[in-house]
Design a protein around this motif. Sequence first.
Motif, PDB file in Angstrom:
ATOM      1  N   GLY A 309     -28.492  15.742  23.344  1.00  0.00           N
ATOM      2  CA  GLY A 309     -29.832  15.349  22.980  1.00  0.00           C
ATOM      3  C   GLY A 309     -29.885  14.163  22.024  1.00  0.00           C
ATOM      4  N   ALA A 310     -31.111  13.681  21.838  1.00  0.00           N
ATOM      5  CA  ALA A 310     -31.338  12.558  20.937  1.00  0.00           C
ATOM      6  C   ALA A 310     -31.521  13.004  19.496  1.00  0.00           C
ATOM      7  CB  ALA A 310     -32.570  11.766  21.394  1.00  0.00           C
ATOM      8  N   GLY A 311     -31.488  14.304  19.248  1.00  0.00           N
ATOM      9  CA  GLY A 311     -31.713  14.833  17.905  1.00  0.00           C
ATOM     10  C   GLY A 311     -33.171  15.192  17.713  1.00  0.00           C
ATOM     11  N   PRO A 312     -33.486  16.238  16.941  1.00  0.00           N
ATOM     12  CA  PRO A 312     -34.878  16.596  16.668  1.00  0.00           C
ATOM     13  C   PRO A 312     -35.654  15.423  16.079  1.00  0.00           C
ATOM     14  CG  PRO A 312     -33.405  18.332  15.918  1.00  0.00           C
ATOM     15  CD  PRO A 312     -32.534  17.165  16.311  1.00  0.00           C
ATOM     16  N   GLY A 313     -36.718  15.025  16.747  1.00  0.00           N
ATOM     17  CA  GLY A 313     -37.500  13.875  16.317  1.00  0.00           C
ATOM     18  C   GLY A 313     -37.055  12.569  16.919  1.00  0.00           C
ATOM     19  N   GLY A 314     -35.984  12.560  17.709  1.00  0.00           N
ATOM     20  CA  GLY A 314     -35.455  11.325  18.261  1.00  0.00           C
ATOM     21  C   GLY A 314     -35.901  11.016  19.670  1.00  0.00           C
ATOM     22  N   GLY A 315     -36.678  11.900  20.290  1.00  0.00           N
ATOM     23  CA  GLY A 315     -37.139  11.681  21.661  1.00  0.00           C
ATOM     24  C   GLY A 315     -38.472  10.955  21.714  1.00  0.00           C
ATOM     25  N   GLN A 316     -39.053  10.950  22.930  1.00  0.00           N
ATOM     26  CA  GLN A 316     -40.348  10.305  23.149  1.00  0.00           C
ATOM     27  C   GLN A 316     -41.264  11.274  23.898  1.00  0.00           C
ATOM     28  OE1 GLN A 316     -40.125   5.960  24.217  1.00  0.00           O
ATOM     29  NE2 GLN A 316     -37.996   6.470  24.674  1.00  0.00           N
ATOM     30  N   PRO A 317     -41.741  12.315  23.239  1.00  0.00           N
ATOM     31  CA  PRO A 317     -42.528  13.347  23.927  1.00  0.00           C
ATOM     32  C   PRO A 317     -43.864  12.853  24.455  1.00  0.00           C
ATOM     33  CG  PRO A 317     -42.576  13.684  21.552  1.00  0.00           C
ATOM     34  CD  PRO A 317     -41.571  12.614  21.811  1.00  0.00           C
ATOM     35  N   THR A 318     -44.406  11.776  23.885  1.00  0.00           N
ATOM     36  CA  THR A 318     -45.702  11.298  24.348  1.00  0.00           C
ATOM     37  C   THR A 318     -45.633  10.693  25.744  1.00  0.00           C
ATOM     38  OG1 THR A 318     -45.298   9.191  23.206  1.00  0.00           O
ATOM     39  CG2 THR A 318     -46.568  10.867  22.025  1.00  0.00           C
TER      40      THR A 318
END
Length: 458
Positions: A309-318
């Motif tokens: 994963g990209a790490g908690p807070g590192g993704g693009q959920p929008t």
Amino acid sequence: MVLVAAYGATIEANVLDTVTPDFWVPAATLGLVFLGLHLVIRWLAPFADPALLPAVALLNGIGVGFLRRYDLAKADSADRESLAIFAGTGGRQLAWTLAAVILAAALLAIMRDHRSLSRYAYTLGLAGIVLVMIPAVLPNQFSEVNGAKLWIRFGGFQIQPGEFAKLALLTFFAYYLVRKREVLSLASRRVLGIDFPRGRDLGPVLVVWMISILVLVFEKDLGTSLLYFGMFVVTLYIATERVSWLLIGLILFFGGAYLAYVLGSTVGGPFANFYVRAEIWLDPFADPYDKGWQLVQGLLTLGTGGLFGAGPGGGQPTLLPEVQTDFIFAGIGEEIGLFGLSALLVVYLLIVERGLRAALAVRDSFGKLLAGGLAFTLGLQVFVIVGGISKLIPLTGQTTPFLSAGGSSLMANWLLIATLLRVSDGASRPVAPGGPAARPSGGPPEQLHGAPTEVIRP
């Protein structure tokens, strides 16, 4: 809750480049809520399985943390650091968690013995059918969301009645199958070492099959249809120990789904929606910017997450449609990767296993079918939603238990856990020498009408 607090702090560090002084507030709030429920359980169900509450609390906490992360992603960069803890989707999920936990505690207080549910089996069965059918008969503007008619919506109020219907129907199934178990266990012929039932005994299965197909066609949702039919067939298998019922159930359901697909391609009408969903499932990249957009984005999100994963807070959920509800598992997966998702699935598996263990240990037939059905239903719901976003099965409108935003799903699943706690408490109570299990204070008598207490033996 320490894990939940660490998850929230990591999200803020990646999104805000700092950790705010009140990052711990959601985890502390949840900790107080779950501590209160723990004390209620120790008082009202002291012999209940101790692993259920911590496992569910972890999932619920991760869900609240990710929804808070979604709120931060939607907010303007200048306003993110000042975004209130109890604002947005994450704040509402905290409030729904409090309401769901209170509801679970109330159920434990009212239902001192799980066998008391058998008194209201037919009423619950009728209520379950009504709850299932209400969205199907309402106009689309009052019931349809993203193509599936699963809601009741009036003004700002909305509820998904099917979430509560599954609990009511399962109670009725358990009661009915306890009474009819001997008849349904009779075999007419043996084929390839498998005993098949008599033709006259197929009536209940055909009725539930027809209801599930109607849900598939008129509510336009494969997941709900599969959930209702699956939990009946598995409860029937638990009651009779006949593998033939599982084979008959699989043939009926997949045969009905294929028939609906064929009719959708030729006749259209109410079958058209399922045909479109099946076509998207078969090749979502055929129209990746329109019909296949949601599924394609989900697959790309999971692929982006990779192993770690990209790490908690590192993704693009929008960038992922409906990430707060239907696709929350994919959104979380982008940030914690395959290993993190596997850990969450193991937590779900633990809950299901403990539910099945309670079903094996409880001494009455009704409790065995009820707990086994509840545990399987939770596992099947997870399979349906994870299978949909990973393209294993056609996409469904099911929510991920305890993770997705929404009050209906959260409250219904906490009621499910409360029922499992009550059954496991009854299963683990000390047995008086030569007598039945000790009865809870203030509970109903040991022998209830329609709730036999004999032990199921091989």
